[in-house]
Design an enzyme around this catalytic site. Structure first.
Site, PDB file in Angstrom:
ATOM      1  N   HIS A  42       0.851  -1.200   0.000  1.00 37.11           N
ATOM      2  CA  HIS A  42       0.000   0.000   0.000  1.00 37.11           C
ATOM      3  C   HIS A  42       0.886   1.250   0.000  1.00 37.11           C
ATOM      4  O   HIS A  42       2.086   1.155   0.244  1.00 37.11           O
ATOM      5  CB  HIS A  42      -0.913   0.016   1.232  1.00 37.11           C
ATOM      6  CG  HIS A  42      -0.133   0.128   2.503  1.00 37.11           C
ATOM      7  ND1 HIS A  42       0.327  -0.970   3.190  1.00 37.11           N
ATOM      8  CD2 HIS A  42       0.299   1.206   3.202  1.00 37.11           C
ATOM      9  CE1 HIS A  42       1.009  -0.578   4.250  1.00 37.11           C
ATOM     10  NE2 HIS A  42       1.009   0.750   4.285  1.00 37.11           N
ATOM     11  N   HIS A 129       5.615   6.601  -1.613  1.00 32.35           N
ATOM     12  CA  HIS A 129       6.399   5.403  -1.911  1.00 32.35           C
ATOM     13  C   HIS A 129       5.629   4.172  -1.440  1.00 32.35           C
ATOM     14  O   HIS A 129       4.621   4.277  -0.756  1.00 32.35           O
ATOM     15  CB  HIS A 129       7.771   5.454  -1.220  1.00 32.35           C
ATOM     16  CG  HIS A 129       7.673   5.312   0.259  1.00 32.35           C
ATOM     17  ND1 HIS A 129       7.274   6.344   1.091  1.00 32.35           N
ATOM     18  CD2 HIS A 129       7.881   4.245   1.070  1.00 32.35           C
ATOM     19  CE1 HIS A 129       7.264   5.918   2.344  1.00 32.35           C
ATOM     20  NE2 HIS A 129       7.609   4.663   2.366  1.00 32.35           N
TER      21      HIS A 129
END
Length: 189
Positions: A42, A129
């Site tokens: 995620h 990220h």
């Protein structure tokens, strides 16, 4: 309960990353590395940590406001790097290229609104990220450098961001389990 707010990935992007990891994780043999399970991939927008159960409703209210004020968008999932740097890597990540800065905008708005509700402000600037590994024990720096250098330009394609998800993180001996508390849809373009 331990919680965080994140963007989930489309299944084709998760599968692409998982296939890549299945082929490449054996390139790192001499370091103690904990790879993220595919179901846990995620993009974290905000880590809340331990919160009281009575705060859940407040967080949901903020997420509802933020999601209604933002439109869905696309990001590119590509490139590999490390935090904090290649001299002392602790985390291996996949980059998120967001030409519209929409993720940053959402993260900043969440930060602002959650601070108004008494949540702790982040120390670091938001960097979009996707964590793929945590380096638990660094035994061979050149092995990590070679891995990053070899795969730095990898491209996993585009990911449509159309919701923000509120997660509970349950720590288990075999690794964390992430449970969806609630999803909040962004406006469709």
């Amino acid at each position: 309960m331990r919680t965080f707010i994140a963007v989930e990935l489309q299944q084709d992007v998760v599968d692409s990353i998982n296939n890549f990891l299945l082929k490449t994780t054996n390139e790192i043999k001499n370091n103690k590395v904990s790879w993220v399970k595919k179901e846990n991939l995620h993009i974290t927008l905000k880590f809340l940590g331990e919160i009281e159960e009575n705060k859940v409703e407040e967080v949901e209210k903020v997420l509802s406001e933020v999601s209604k004020s933002k439109k869905s968008f696309e990001v590119e999932v590509k490139e590999i790097g490390v935090f904090p740097n290649l001299s002392f890597p602790r985390v291996i990540w996949i980059g998120i290229k967001d030409d519209t800065n929409s993720l940053l905008s959402i993260a900043n708005l969440l930060e602002k609104k959650l601070c108004e509700h008494g949540f702790k402000k982040e120390d670091k600037e938001f960097v979009a990220h996707l964590t793929i590994a945590r380096i638990k024990k660094l035994n061979n720096l050149s092995e990590i450098k070679n891995y990053v250098e070899k795969h730095k330009n990898v491209d996993f394609g585009k990911n449509k961001v159309n919701n923000i998800t509120f997660f509970q993180s349950i720590l288990r001996p075999e690794g964390p389990e992430y449970k969806v508390i609630k999803k909040f849809l962004l406006n469709e373009v």
